[in-house]
Design a protein around this motif. Sequence first.
Motif, PDB file in Angstrom:
ATOM      1  N   GLN A 111     -67.532  -0.682  31.973  1.00 15.78           N
ATOM      2  CA  GLN A 111     -67.310  -2.097  32.280  1.00 15.78           C
ATOM      3  C   GLN A 111     -67.712  -2.374  33.731  1.00 15.78           C
ATOM      4  O   GLN A 111     -67.796  -1.466  34.553  1.00 15.78           O
ATOM      5  N   TYR A 112     -67.923  -3.653  34.013  1.00 13.09           N
ATOM      6  CA  TYR A 112     -68.078  -4.108  35.391  1.00 13.09           C
ATOM      7  C   TYR A 112     -66.717  -4.591  35.856  1.00 13.09           C
ATOM      8  O   TYR A 112     -65.865  -4.966  35.043  1.00 13.09           O
ATOM      9  N   HIS A 113     -66.485  -4.610  37.170  1.00 13.84           N
ATOM     10  CA  HIS A 113     -65.200  -5.019  37.724  1.00 13.84           C
ATOM     11  C   HIS A 113     -65.420  -6.001  38.854  1.00 13.84           C
ATOM     12  O   HIS A 113     -66.318  -5.827  39.684  1.00 13.84           O
ATOM     13  N   SER A 114     -64.577  -7.008  38.922  1.00  9.97           N
ATOM     14  CA  SER A 114     -64.656  -8.044  39.944  1.00  9.97           C
ATOM     15  C   SER A 114     -64.465  -7.447  41.336  1.00  9.97           C
ATOM     16  O   SER A 114     -63.670  -6.515  41.522  1.00  9.97           O
ATOM     17  N   ASP A 115     -65.150  -8.021  42.309  1.00 11.69           N
ATOM     18  CA  ASP A 115     -64.956  -7.619  43.699  1.00 11.69           C
ATOM     19  C   ASP A 115     -63.538  -7.933  44.167  1.00 11.69           C
ATOM     20  O   ASP A 115     -63.090  -7.419  45.188  1.00 11.69           O
TER      21      ASP A 115
END
Length: 130
Positions: free
Chosen positions: A39-43
């Motif tokens: 997954q990608y993750h928010s900054d």
Amino acid sequence: MYTTYKCSPSVSTHTKEFITLNSFQEGGDGGGPSACDNQYHSDDTPVVALSSGWFNNKSRCLNKIKISANGRSVVAKVVDECDSRAGCDKEHDYQPPCNNNIVDASKAVWKALGVPHDQWGGLDITWSDA
């Protein structure tokens, strides 16, 4: 040619190492999705990538670590590997291999540590498993 590493220093209650800045968002400088959950993750989420030795074939995946610096602490989730064994290819966003003592952290970690924005990029820290 770049130096590569298969191991990292031992983790104690106060492992002294170096934190760097990374974006785990899609299109960020972290490259592809995170190794732990694809997954990608928010900054804005406190997440990190650990050097290969500490990442230890995903053994710390989705576990939390406590990072201390600048008189503050933050707990962050391990979501990725900062590859110390390979680099300079598309999978690694054409970046060189990580050193063996890196905690690569999202903007949220830097904010929580109270580091002024103009000083983001590299900082001595201590960390331990949370």
